[in-house]
Write a protein that holds these residues in place. Structure first.
Motif, short mmCIF file in Angstrom:
data_model
loop_
_atom_site.label_atom_id
_atom_site.label_comp_id
_atom_site.label_asym_id
_atom_site.label_seq_id
_atom_site.Cartn_x
_atom_site.Cartn_y
_atom_site.Cartn_z
N ILE A 1 0.86 -1.18 0.00
CA ILE A 1 0.00 0.00 0.00
C ILE A 1 0.89 1.23 0.00
O ILE A 1 1.65 1.45 0.94
CB ILE A 1 -0.94 0.03 1.23
N MET A 2 0.84 1.99 -1.08
CA MET A 2 1.62 3.21 -1.21
C MET A 2 3.11 2.98 -1.00
O MET A 2 3.81 3.76 -0.36
CB MET A 2 1.10 4.29 -0.26
N GLY A 3 3.60 1.87 -1.55
CA GLY A 3 5.03 1.61 -1.54
C GLY A 3 5.55 0.84 -0.35
O GLY A 3 6.74 0.54 -0.29
N PHE A 4 4.67 0.47 0.61
CA PHE A 4 5.12 -0.26 1.79
C PHE A 4 4.31 -1.54 1.94
O PHE A 4 3.11 -1.58 1.69
CB PHE A 4 4.99 0.62 3.04
N ASP A 5 5.00 -2.62 2.38
CA ASP A 5 4.38 -3.92 2.52
C ASP A 5 3.84 -4.10 3.94
O ASP A 5 4.56 -3.87 4.92
CB ASP A 5 5.38 -5.04 2.21
N PHE A 6 2.59 -4.57 4.04
CA PHE A 6 1.98 -4.81 5.34
C PHE A 6 1.51 -6.26 5.42
O PHE A 6 0.88 -6.78 4.50
CB PHE A 6 0.80 -3.86 5.55
N ASP A 7 1.84 -6.91 6.54
CA ASP A 7 1.42 -8.30 6.75
C ASP A 7 -0.10 -8.36 6.86
O ASP A 7 -0.73 -7.50 7.47
CB ASP A 7 2.02 -8.84 8.04
N LEU A 8 -0.68 -9.40 6.27
CA LEU A 8 -2.12 -9.63 6.36
C LEU A 8 -2.39 -10.74 7.38
O LEU A 8 -1.83 -11.83 7.29
CB LEU A 8 -2.69 -10.04 5.01
N ILE A 9 -3.23 -10.43 8.37
CA ILE A 9 -3.57 -11.37 9.43
C ILE A 9 -5.05 -11.72 9.29
O ILE A 9 -5.90 -10.83 9.16
CB ILE A 9 -3.33 -10.74 10.82
N GLU A 10 -5.38 -13.02 9.32
CA GLU A 10 -6.78 -13.43 9.18
C GLU A 10 -7.58 -13.03 10.41
O GLU A 10 -7.18 -13.32 11.55
CB GLU A 10 -6.86 -14.94 8.96
N ARG A 11 -8.70 -12.34 10.18
CA ARG A 11 -9.57 -11.91 11.27
C ARG A 11 -11.01 -11.96 10.80
O ARG A 11 -11.36 -11.36 9.79
CB ARG A 11 -9.24 -10.47 11.70
N GLU A 12 -11.86 -12.68 11.53
CA GLU A 12 -13.30 -12.68 11.28
C GLU A 12 -13.64 -12.97 9.82
O GLU A 12 -14.48 -12.33 9.20
CB GLU A 12 -13.89 -11.32 11.68
N ASN A 13 -12.96 -13.98 9.25
CA ASN A 13 -13.18 -14.39 7.86
C ASN A 13 -12.80 -13.29 6.86
O ASN A 13 -13.26 -13.29 5.73
CB ASN A 13 -14.62 -14.81 7.63
N ARG A 14 -11.97 -12.35 7.31
CA ARG A 14 -11.40 -11.30 6.45
C ARG A 14 -9.91 -11.25 6.74
O ARG A 14 -9.34 -12.17 7.31
CB ARG A 14 -12.02 -9.93 6.75
N PHE A 15 -9.31 -10.10 6.38
CA PHE A 15 -7.92 -9.87 6.73
C PHE A 15 -7.79 -8.51 7.39
O PHE A 15 -8.47 -7.55 7.04
CB PHE A 15 -7.01 -9.92 5.49
N GLY A 16 -6.91 -8.44 8.38
CA GLY A 16 -6.51 -7.18 8.97
C GLY A 16 -5.04 -6.97 8.70
O GLY A 16 -4.34 -7.88 8.24
#
Length: 630
Positions: free
Chosen positions: A466-481
């Protein structure tokens, strides 16, 4: 202007806690523009832009917590706290701040803090809050039988039939389509949007009325396909108002809105006897006076007014509930009714064209309404509740870090006033349940949104750029945070608002997309990202260069055509707003050897660029501007 409340604001010399200075939001809901901070390094800028999202969400935390003091029916305590928030905001770096609030008792509390000229009546630009007045004008004309909101625009503006079409047999555009930002019209026509700061009122009007003559050279896409904010469309609605009413646009606003509401110091144009436009400034630590921004698209964002006049406006607007205000009670209800929009709006709710936010108070759904407006260096925000007839309005004249706090502060003030009036605390609703697990199989790859290019990357822990920076995706409530950590992982973020930040990957009309939202940001309110495959065909290498316009007032001063590090085609578009510049990288595909198409749906996406050669030199044509090689 002296405050009208019984509690006069303290002087700036008194000890008032200062609010934290924040950058201007990159995603204000429906402003005139999305200004960004003036960093020169592109990567550094990208980090700070995403940091803005974090800071905005962090600011909203206080809105979810029950206030420590009791405000219900306590006028003294409520006014004291509201005034302290206004003063703290002004002291944080805004040269002049205008405010107004209504406690639901019909009395206008208004004033101006800061500034050099204490004697004259000074107006502030309110940007896209102008669009609410344009919507009111059209509903007035519907009441008089002059038009219907579901009429095709071509009935009053036949020139729109001459527009170029992205594909044959496009549906007609209705007035309601434009009011709800689903018209398929371009977001902006950059050519001629900003005018010389020395232009006369007549020159501004000539430019405004000349827009319809340029339609034959402008392309539109299918209406009702996706939400795409359009100043261009709202300027065309101004022509519809003139032609159906028989009045010039300034005369109509003065006679049918300003005069009826008792607004003595408001205008679409610049010169107004008895008042003056407050000077604008930019800068973080040192303030530099800027030239006044003059725009062609009057009915999209040109109103200048005072806080007292905004109080008169809201009082008259609320009287519409009794058929004694600016609208009939039926039109007032229609203005605030949730309008049908494209499914890409998801949970975003729009009126005509007011933005609707769903909150919870006392266990029941509460809808609040509002709009922000940014015409740098001016920024304004209006929020209100029609049921309790409470409202809050803030406007500043300084483009800098503190401006980003205007909108969340204004929202917080309305929440305080609402508790004063009802005894109930407003909270953001919980995020809706999601039954099916959000799978990433088949979703890895590249996406484009109004914020540029993103990449979903595989790994033991998937990452989203996102905008040039990588963010880890964590599974939360059948989505990702996102596992957000400030300052490159040194400080973990522990905040319930940030914890509600969610990302959903799904399929929309056969296309893979993702959306970002939280408890305080409705799904769809900042657009969505569309999956795309890099298009291998590239234009002749002579077109890979930097282009510029010779117009010193251009909204877009330059465009650069490049190959991405991955080898695909993209354009770097530079926007100039209030003396500051912002660059955004947008992927393109080749439609022909001389035509490019910006990928994606949403503001400034999906629009064409033309390549040609003049006198042996490459030329790029975009948004009505002919850019020459630097």
């Amino acid at each position: 202007m002296t405050p009208r409340s019984s509690k006069k604001p303290k002087s700036s010399a008194q000890s008032i806690p200062k609010v934290k200075e924040e950058s201007i939001l990159p995603f204000q809901p429906l402003p005139l523009f999305f200004p960004k901070p003036p960093f020169t390094n592109h990567k550094r800028k990208s980090f700070f832009l995403f940091l803005n999202i974090f800071l905005f969400l962090l600011q909203c935390t206080s809105l979810q917590e029950k206030p420590t003091e009791g405000y219900h029916n306590n006028t003294v305590t409520t006014e004291k706290v509201v005034q302290s928030k206004i003063e703290a905001l002004q002291n944080s770096g805004i040269q002049s701040l205008s405010y107004m609030y209504l406690l639901g008792d019909g009395k206008i509390q208004s004033g101006k803090l800061g500034g050099d000229n204490k004697n004259s009546i000074q107006r502030f630009k309110i940007g896209s809050i102008t669009k609410l007045f344009t919507g009111i004008a059209l509903l007035q004309l519907q009441e008089k039988g002059k038009l219907k909101l579901d009429d095709p625009v071509s009935k009053f503006l036949p020139e729109i039939k001459e527009m170029l079409k992205s594909k044959p047999n496009l549906s007609e555009i209705t007035i309601r389509d434009i009011l709800t930002h689903q018209s398929g019209l371009p977001s902006d026509l950059a050519s001629g949007f900003f005018l010389s700061p020395d232009a006369s009122d007549m020159e501004v009007l000539d430019s405004f009325r000349g827009l319809s003559k340029r339609l034959s050279k402008i392309e539109r896409i299918e209406p009702k396909k996706a939400h795409s904010y359009s100043n261009f469309g709202f300027s065309l609605l101004g022509t519809v108002i003139e032609r159906t009413s028989g009045l010039g646009i300034e005369d109509y606003f003065q006679k049918e809105i300003f005069l009826k509401a008792g607004m003595k110091n408001s205008t679409l144009l610049e010169f107004h006897e008895g008042s003056e436009l407050v000077p604008g400034y930019q800068g973080i630590f040192w303030k530099t006076k800027t030239s006044r921004p003059l725009i062609r698209d009057l009915t999209a964002g040109s109103i200048s007014t005072t806080s007292e006049d905004m109080g008169f406006f809201m009082k008259s607007f609320f009287l519409s509930k009794k058929d004694k205000g600016l609208l009939s009670k039926e039109s007032f209800a229609e203005f605030h009714r949730i309008q049908k929009g494209p499914i890409s709006n998801f949970q975003m709710k729009l009126g005509l064209p007011v933005l609707i936010q769903e909150l919870v108070g006392g266990g029941k759904t509460v809808l609040t309404f509002g709009h922000s407006g940014s015409l740098p260096p001016y920024f304004a925000d209006l929020v209100y509740d029609p049921e309790t007839e409470t409202a809050s309005f803030l406007a500043g004249n300084t483009l800098g870090l503190a401006t980003g706090s205007i909108q969340p502060t204004n929202k917080e003030i309305l929440h305080l006033i609402y508790e004063y009036k009802t005894g109930l605390t407003l909270e953001s609703p919980p995020i809706a349940d999601r039954k099916d697990q959000n799978k990433l199989d088949g979703f890895f790859g590249l996406y484009v949104s109004p914020f540029g290019v993103h990449e979903l990357k595989e790994g033991n822990t998937p990452q989203l750029e996102i905008m040039g920076f990588d963010f880890d995706l964590i599974e939360r409530e059948n989505r990702f945070g996102t596992n957000l950590r400030l300052f490159f992982g040194l400080i973990p973020v522990k905040d319930k608002t940030i914890e509600s930040f969610r990302i959903e990957f799904e399929t929309w009309e056969g296309e893979k997309i993702f959306t970002l939202y939280s408890r305080d940001l409705a799904k769809g309110s900042i657009g969505f990202a569309l999956h795309f495959q890099p298009d291998q065909p590239l234009p002749d290498k002579s077109y890979f260069t930097a282009y510029q316009t010779n117009d010193p007032y251009s909204l877009i001063p330059s465009v650069e055509l490049k190959k991405d590090k991955r080898g695909f085609l993209f354009a770097i578009v530079t926007y100039s707003l209030g003396g500051m510049e912002n660059k955004i990288s947008l992927p393109c595909k080749m439609e022909s050897p001389t035509t490019l198409r910006i990928l994606g749906f949403g503001r400034n996406l999906g629009e064409p660029m033309e390549l040609k050669t003049v006198n042996g030199k490459p030329v790029l044509v975009y948004s009505g501007i002919e850019f020459l090689e630097k």
